[in-house]
Scaffold this active site. Structure first.
Site, PDB file in Angstrom:
ATOM      1  N   ASP A   1      -4.076 -15.687   7.053  1.00  0.00           N
ATOM      2  CA  ASP A   1      -2.977 -16.107   6.657  1.00  0.00           C
ATOM      3  C   ASP A   1      -2.034 -16.927   7.530  1.00  0.00           C
ATOM      4  O   ASP A   1      -1.101 -17.508   7.325  1.00  0.00           O
ATOM      5  CB  ASP A   1      -2.152 -14.912   6.248  1.00  0.00           C
ATOM      6  CG  ASP A   1      -2.624 -14.144   5.044  1.00  0.00           C
ATOM      7  OD1 ASP A   1      -3.309 -14.737   4.221  1.00  0.00           O
ATOM      8  OD2 ASP A   1      -2.005 -13.106   4.706  1.00  0.00           O
TER       9      ASP A   1
ATOM     10  N   SER B   1     -12.847  -9.524   2.504  1.00  0.00           N
ATOM     11  CA  SER B   1     -11.957  -9.628   1.917  1.00  0.00           C
ATOM     12  C   SER B   1     -11.176  -8.065   1.723  1.00  0.00           C
ATOM     13  O   SER B   1     -11.670  -7.215   1.093  1.00  0.00           O
ATOM     14  CB  SER B   1     -11.834 -10.126   0.360  1.00  0.00           C
ATOM     15  OG  SER B   1     -10.665  -9.812  -0.345  1.00  0.00           O
TER      16      SER B   1
ATOM     17  N   ARG C   1       0.734  -1.119   0.136  1.00  0.00           N
ATOM     18  CA  ARG C   1      -0.103  -0.034  -0.207  1.00  0.00           C
ATOM     19  C   ARG C   1       0.948   1.140  -0.060  1.00  0.00           C
ATOM     20  O   ARG C   1       0.673   2.228  -0.624  1.00  0.00           O
ATOM     21  CB  ARG C   1      -0.793  -0.159   1.110  1.00  0.00           C
ATOM     22  CG  ARG C   1      -2.062  -1.037   0.955  1.00  0.00           C
ATOM     23  CD  ARG C   1      -2.793  -1.357   2.394  1.00  0.00           C
ATOM     24  NE  ARG C   1      -3.801  -2.314   2.161  1.00  0.00           N
ATOM     25  CZ  ARG C   1      -3.858  -3.617   1.843  1.00  0.00           C
ATOM     26  NH1 ARG C   1      -2.710  -4.304   1.698  1.00  0.00           N
ATOM     27  NH2 ARG C   1      -5.089  -4.287   1.894  1.00  0.00           N
TER      28      ARG C   1
END
Ligand code: S3P
Length: 423
Positions: free
Chosen positions: A311, A164, A24
């Site tokens: 994750d 998401s 980002r």
């Protein structure tokens, strides 16, 4: 690659920069006016893919020893890429950059490796098409390669069927280029790095519950960003520190954003001894984590916590296999569409080691405490599978080998060096 044994881990480690935040910082820096300076940037292959995509669109990005400098050209300063953009293995690059490309007046194409070309992109094609972009999947299978013809976007409210952050971020980024406010609601809150960082760059993003809102954006301002250590990378050391008897390790500078910290709650529920030290907030909350070996027991993991540890589930599954009792993981069907089908790949590989694991459509049931032995582990070139089994292989009886173990370079190029520095 044959995995060495782990014995009484001790010492301290600075965890490399957060992958999500590094991506980002480059993207928003490229769209800002002026030079964005990023320290503790993650030099993993995924983040390098993001850098090369923006370089291909005319953004000057300089990697020095301790910093990355991004010379932003403003929201409308990207040039049409001469060639197809290569996103490598990176889902975050693909989905976030698509939101940006949807706002450009040019046509672009993007593709990546074999894994990325099988991952679902319908989840971003749908909202971007509703906003007015024209996106086609070259093989008409809802996956990359994608062609994106952008420009003239409309503000929408999008109800995302999946929790998401990649989808949410894609829509918010496109929303900067829209003619009216845009909002996204997700079923459960996902990581909020985009909302935090876009605000820091001067965008007008607000959140209420699981909805994020953005106003059409005249411009972003360049910033200094210090990327915190990646809790998803710290996960392997947290697990190793808890599982290897006689260990005590300090993990410095780890991001503990509440939308990412589910692993810490799960470890504590399993009986793990983790102390947070030096808690601070530089835009993103961070802490040093003191990990002491502990005897772990099973737990149940489901519902709203899932996006906050999505994750880390491969590593949690390994911990559960070594823990006493049963661990149940539910509501995690998203694992099937990560870099590999992580439900199947974890189940197959743990079973090869002698664990008692059952795959569910949305998770796994792991009956822990069976003695685990060495095996040949197929990483499917998935970095998080390789790192999880490097920990498992360090603890089990007998020798364990991982295929394509170097795929750790996606998110943690120095992983093996760092792990064995604690011996
Ligand atoms: C990410 C979001 C998550 C995560 C991925 C990074 C991000 O994916 O699994 O590794 O940086 O936004 P989803 O948004 O698809 O859940």
């Amino acid at each position: 690659m044959e995995i060495p044994k782990l014995n009484k881990l001790h010492g301290k480690l600075t965890i490399p920069g957060d992958k999500s935040i590094s991506h980002r910082a480059v993207m928003f820096g490229a769209l800002a006016q002026g030079t964005t300076r990023i320290t503790h940037f993650l030099e993993g292959a995924d983040c390098l893919s993001t850098i090369s995509c923006f370089q291909a669109m005319g953004i000057h990005i300089q990697k020095n020893k301790d910093e990355v400098l991004v010379e932003g050209k403003g929201l409308h300063g990207l040039q049409a890429p001469l060639d197809i953009l290569d996103v490598g293995n990176s889902g975050t690059t693909t989905r976030l950059i698509s939101g940006i490309l949807a706002g450009q007046d040019f046509t672009s194409r993007l593709t990546g490796d074999a894994s990325i070309c099988q991952r679902p992109m319908g989840r971003i094609i749908t909202p971007l098409s509703l906003m007015g972009a024209q996106i086609t999947s070259q093989n008409q299978n809802g996956c990359a390669p994608l062609t994106i013809q952008g420009g003239h976007l409309h503000g929408i409210h999008y109800q995302s069927p999946v929790a998401s952050a990649q989808v949410k971020s894609c829509v918010l980024l496109a929303g900067m280029y829209a003619d009216a406010p845009t909002s996204v609601t997700e079923p459960v809150l996902s990581r909020n790095h985009t909302e935090l960082m876009l605000n820091y760059f001067g965008a007008q993003v607000t959140s209420k519950g699981t909805t994020a809102f953005i106003l059409p954006q005249p411009d972003l301002k360049a910033r200094y960003i210090t990327v915190p250590g990646d809790i998803s990378s710290a996960a392997y050391f947290i697990a190793a520190g808890l599982l290897v008897p006689g260990s005590e390790i300090l993990l410095c500078n780890v991001g503990i954003n509440p939308t990412r910290d589910g692993l810490l709650h799960v470890c504590q529920a399993m009986g793990g001894d983790i102390t947070l030290l030096n808690v601070r907030n530089d835009g993103e909350p961070t802490a040093d984590l003191l990990i002491k070996s502990s005897s772990l027991h099973g737990t149940e993991i489901k519902g709203e916590i899932i996006p906050t540890l999505i994750d880390e589930i491969p590593m949690i599954a390994v911990m559960a296999a070594f823990a006493e009792g049963t661990t149940v993981i539910r509501d995690a069907a998203e694992l099937k569409v990560k870099e590999s089908d992580r439900i199947q790949v974890m189940t197959d590989n743990l079973t090869r080691m002698g664990a008692d694991v059952e795959a569910l459509p949305d998770g796994m049931i792991i009956h822990g405490g069976k003695p685990l032995h060495g095996a040949t582990i197929d990483s499917h070139k998935d970095h998080r599978i390789a790192m999880s089994f490097a920990v498992a292989g360090g603890i089990c009886e007998g020798s364990l080998t991982i295929t394509d173990g170097e795929c750790v370079n996606i998110s943690y190029p120095e992983f093996y060096t760092d792990l064995y520095s604690l011996l």
